[in-house]
Design an enzyme around this catalytic site. Structure first.
Site, PDB file in Angstrom:
ATOM      1  N   LYS A  23       0.834  -1.201   0.000  1.00 54.20           N
ATOM      2  CA  LYS A  23       0.000   0.000   0.000  1.00 54.20           C
ATOM      3  C   LYS A  23       0.867   1.249   0.000  1.00 54.20           C
ATOM      4  O   LYS A  23       0.601   2.211  -0.731  1.00 54.20           O
ATOM      5  CB  LYS A  23      -0.902   0.010   1.240  1.00 54.20           C
ATOM      6  CG  LYS A  23      -1.591   1.352   1.493  1.00 54.20           C
ATOM      7  CD  LYS A  23      -2.207   1.391   2.877  1.00 54.20           C
ATOM      8  CE  LYS A  23      -2.892   2.718   3.137  1.00 54.20           C
ATOM      9  NZ  LYS A  23      -1.923   3.840   3.248  1.00 54.20           N
ATOM     10  N   ASN A  24       1.921   1.251   0.819  1.00 48.70           N
ATOM     11  CA  ASN A  24       2.759   2.437   0.957  1.00 48.70           C
ATOM     12  C   ASN A  24       3.661   2.671  -0.240  1.00 48.70           C
ATOM     13  O   ASN A  24       4.429   3.634  -0.259  1.00 48.70           O
ATOM     14  CB  ASN A  24       3.602   2.338   2.227  1.00 48.70           C
ATOM     15  CG  ASN A  24       2.756   2.467   3.480  1.00 48.70           C
ATOM     16  OD1 ASN A  24       1.673   3.051   3.455  1.00 48.70           O
ATOM     17  ND2 ASN A  24       3.223   1.896   4.583  1.00 48.70           N
ATOM     18  N   ARG A  93      -4.302  10.096   3.070  1.00 48.15           N
ATOM     19  CA  ARG A  93      -3.082  10.885   3.173  1.00 48.15           C
ATOM     20  C   ARG A  93      -2.217  10.833   1.915  1.00 48.15           C
ATOM     21  O   ARG A  93      -1.637  11.834   1.511  1.00 48.15           O
ATOM     22  CB  ARG A  93      -2.270  10.374   4.374  1.00 48.15           C
ATOM     23  CG  ARG A  93      -0.941  11.068   4.591  1.00 48.15           C
ATOM     24  CD  ARG A  93      -1.131  12.463   5.100  1.00 48.15           C
ATOM     25  NE  ARG A  93       0.148  13.154   5.268  1.00 48.15           N
ATOM     26  CZ  ARG A  93       0.267  14.370   5.790  1.00 48.15           C
ATOM     27  NH1 ARG A  93      -0.809  15.014   6.193  1.00 48.15           N
ATOM     28  NH2 ARG A  93       1.437  14.938   5.908  1.00 48.15           N
ATOM     29  N   ASP A 117      -5.673   8.540   8.141  1.00 41.51           N
ATOM     30  CA  ASP A 117      -5.737   7.954   9.468  1.00 41.51           C
ATOM     31  C   ASP A 117      -5.550   8.991  10.561  1.00 41.51           C
ATOM     32  O   ASP A 117      -4.799   9.959  10.412  1.00 41.51           O
ATOM     33  CB  ASP A 117      -4.635   6.893   9.624  1.00 41.51           C
ATOM     34  CG  ASP A 117      -4.882   5.690   8.733  1.00 41.51           C
ATOM     35  OD1 ASP A 117      -6.056   5.433   8.428  1.00 41.51           O
ATOM     36  OD2 ASP A 117      -3.906   5.022   8.358  1.00 41.51           O
ATOM     37  N   ASP A 305       4.012   1.496  11.759  1.00 38.05           N
ATOM     38  CA  ASP A 305       2.789   0.835  11.317  1.00 38.05           C
ATOM     39  C   ASP A 305       2.572  -0.511  11.996  1.00 38.05           C
ATOM     40  O   ASP A 305       1.467  -1.062  11.945  1.00 38.05           O
ATOM     41  CB  ASP A 305       2.802   0.635   9.801  1.00 38.05           C
ATOM     42  CG  ASP A 305       2.426   1.894   9.044  1.00 38.05           C
ATOM     43  OD1 ASP A 305       2.037   2.889   9.693  1.00 38.05           O
ATOM     44  OD2 ASP A 305       2.525   1.899   7.802  1.00 38.05           O
TER      45      ASP A 305
END
Length: 418
Positions: A23-24, A93, A117, A305
């Protein structure tokens, strides 16, 4: 009302799980496609809610995006719109990562301040300072980052903190700037390396990849490419910690284990047997875990995370653990929900002190962010009875096929709609 999970405690997780793209990384790679005119293809993209959201952002800038399972195809216009002031930007974000590409291609950008978040303040000061160093004017106006430049000129830029987002935006602006840009104290996360590798495939000139100093020599133009997204180390770490918490035996495939070197070492300190191989690892935990102290830091430190999962592990470990959060100050909201589950935990500033107990007790709990949601599900696996985890749309943003994978490993979980 949002969906919720019903998690039945007592299962021992065992089996094999394959981790998809990060995802990042994928969201930043999608933004990077704006740097070239034409068709970019991303494979191994995770099937998470944030990918279609980023597609909406790119489509609002004039791109055409097609999502087919783990394959994302992006056709970018010759001249993209520079104005990203619409609803999708405000929902997560990572949308702010279009700022650097828009400045590189259009020399101007208007990007609505992002949402995402609830894990604390994440200001854009370093993003803007980097653009100003390259010759841009940048300010916050009417809820948007507004930046423009007659031209971008290479510069020496030192970051106060190795911010992932600031490194990404400055890097993507610099690849089409005139001259050489040196980014000191740059983030070194595997997702930064993945972005650099894709940019190099597109024709960028970047030295020092994977180090704290990136040297970028600007080029006139970039070309679209096809790129395989790096595996998600946070999802992989979540499954590894789940194995330790449930005294299970889980093989995780899809990432190089060196991307989680410190996390796997911490699991060994907790008493797990960890086998490492080229594209994954296996975690086996037979006895009750031992307490382990953890402090979050930028890569190669312990990932912030995975901090909620570290607290979850500590909550049922033998002894007392000290968890220190050095990245996002509001991440300890998770502790309040763990206390609902009976955890013996308290916070003091940047520290959480957790005394392990034999078993947590079921209760309704609420997710405040992606990782907190996953952490609460793991806690439910080691609680008595059925734990209700609410606001699980956060989990959908970061964990593809979450309940399916958990059931395949032997966990009991049910999704309740609305």
């Amino acid at each position: 009302m949002s969906d919720r999970y019903l998690v039945t405690g007592g299962a021992r997780l065992a089996g094999r799980v394959v981790v998809g793209g990060a995802k990042n990384s994928v969201l930043k790679l999608m933004a990077a496609s704006l740097l070239a005119h034409g068709r970019t293809v991303l494979t191994n993209a995770p099937e998470i809610a944030d990918v279609p959201l980023m597609a909406q952002v790119l489509e609002g800038l004039g791109a055409s995006v097609q999502i087919d399972g783990d394959r994302v195809t992006i056709d970018t216009p010759e001249v993209p719109s520079h104005h990203a002031d619409f609803e999708a930007v405000k929902q997560f974000r990572a949308s702010v990562c279009v700022l650097g590409p828009l400045m590189a291609r259009c020399r101007r950008a208007v990007v609505a301040l992002p949402g995402g978040d609830a894990i604390g303040s994440r200001p854009l000061d370093m993003h803007q300072a980097g653009l100003r160093a390259l010759g841009a004017h940048s300010a916050i106006e009417h809820g948007c980052v507004v930046a423009q430049a007659d031209d971008l000129i290479g510069a020496q830029i030192g970051l106060e903190f190795p911010s992932v987002g600031a490194t990404e935006n400055i890097l993507m602006a610099a690849v089409l700037a005139d001259g050489v840009t040196e980014i000191d104290n740059a983030a070194r996360e595997p997702e930064i390396v993945d972005l650099c590798e894709m940019l190099i495939e597109m024709g960028a000139r970047i030295d020092g990849v994977g180090t704290e100093t990136l040297i970028v020599t600007g080029v006139e133009r970039l070309s679209p490419t096809s790129h395989h997204v790096v595996g998600d180390r946070i999802v992989a770490g979540t499954w590894g910690i789940a194995a330790a918490m449930t005294r299970g035996d889980v093989e995780v495939v899809g990432i190089p284990p060196q991307h989680l070197a410190l996390v796997l070492t911490k699991l060994e300190h907790a008493g797990a047997v960890v086998d490492r191989f080229e594209d994954g690892f296996r975690v086996r935990q037979q006895d009750r875990p031992r307490s382990v102290n953890t402090a979050t830091l930028p890569f190669p430190g312990y990932p912030t995370d995975l901090q909620p999962m570290a607290i979850g592990l500590a909550s049922i470990s033998e002894g007392m653990s000290l968890i220190t959060e050095n990245v996002f100050e509001a991440r300890f909201r998770f502790v309040e929900e763990m206390v609902r589950l009976g955890a013996d935990a308290r916070t003091d500033g940047h520290h959480a002190v957790v005394r392990g107990i034999d078993q947590l007790s079921c209760a309704p709990v609420w997710s405040s962010d992606i990782r907190a949601g996953a952490g609460l599900v793991l806690a439910g696996l080691v609680a008595d009875g059925v734990t209700e985890v609410h606001d699980i749309e956060h989990i959908d943003r970061g964990y593809p096929h979450f309940e399916e994978n958990l059931r395949a490993l032997g966990g009991e979980i049910e999704r309740v709609r609305g």
